[in-house]
Scaffold this motif. Structure first.
Motif, short mmCIF file in Angstrom:
data_model
loop_
_atom_site.label_atom_id
_atom_site.label_comp_id
_atom_site.label_asym_id
_atom_site.label_seq_id
_atom_site.Cartn_x
_atom_site.Cartn_y
_atom_site.Cartn_z
N GLU A 24 -11.42 10.51 57.27
CA GLU A 24 -10.99 11.90 57.34
C GLU A 24 -9.77 12.21 56.49
O GLU A 24 -9.57 13.38 56.12
N HIS A 112 -6.55 19.89 67.97
CA HIS A 112 -7.51 20.47 67.04
C HIS A 112 -6.92 20.44 65.63
O HIS A 112 -5.69 20.58 65.47
N HIS A 114 -7.89 21.35 61.21
CA HIS A 114 -8.80 21.74 60.14
C HIS A 114 -8.07 21.62 58.82
O HIS A 114 -6.83 21.59 58.76
N ASP A 115 -8.84 21.52 57.75
CA ASP A 115 -8.30 21.48 56.40
C ASP A 115 -7.64 22.83 56.12
O ASP A 115 -8.22 23.88 56.42
N PRO A 120 -11.51 28.02 59.84
CA PRO A 120 -12.67 28.16 60.73
C PRO A 120 -12.46 29.32 61.71
O PRO A 120 -11.31 29.70 62.01
#
Length: 144
Positions: A24, A112, A114-115, A120
């Motif tokens: 990741e 949580h 995200h990139d 999102p």
């Protein structure tokens, strides 16, 4: 079975975490890899069943970390890690520190991520607890 061939649950968890970090975030700064490891440990401590139970369970829970989803391009990369890969060595050290409880949490308890290049739907209008190395981290309580 020889003792040298036996891998205990702690070693297996450490390797699963290291592979998750590599899959990741191997191309990100060390601080981002550390932050991702902290997020995994936060999920382990939270004990939310759909996130998985235990380190390996959290890492390999369906649709949580794309590197473990068989149809994702990152999954194929996990099988092609070259011997002596420097990024994997870093990920293994970070995983060991996380499992030993010796890794500070720069994410303020995030569960949580995200990139930063993608927003999102679940993150719209929500405050990120931290942005580290191109990753945005969120606490579960900030998402409700």
């Amino acid at each position: 079975m020889s003792a040298a061939l036996h891998v205990g649950p702690r070693e297996a968890a450490a390797e699963t975490l290291a592979l998750t970090l590599w899959g990741e975030a191997a191309d990100r700064p060390v601080r981002a890899i550390e932050a991702l490891a902290a997020l995994v440990m936060n999920r382990v401590r939270a004990g939310v069943p759909h996130w998985g139970m235990g380190v390996a369970g959290v890492c390999r829970a369906p649709f949580q970390f794309p590197c473990w989803n068989r149809n994702h391009p990152r999954h194929a990369r996990l099988r092609e890690i070259p011997p002596g890969d420097a990024a994997l060595a870093i990920c293994r050290r970070i995983a060991a520190r996380a499992l030993a409880g010796a890794l500070p949490d720069p994410t303020a308890g995030a569960t949580h991520v995200h990139d930063a290049a993608v927003l999102p739907g679940w993150a719209l209008g929500r405050p990120a607890a931290a942005e580290i190395g191109g990753l945005c981290f969120y606490r579960a309580e900030d998402l409700t």
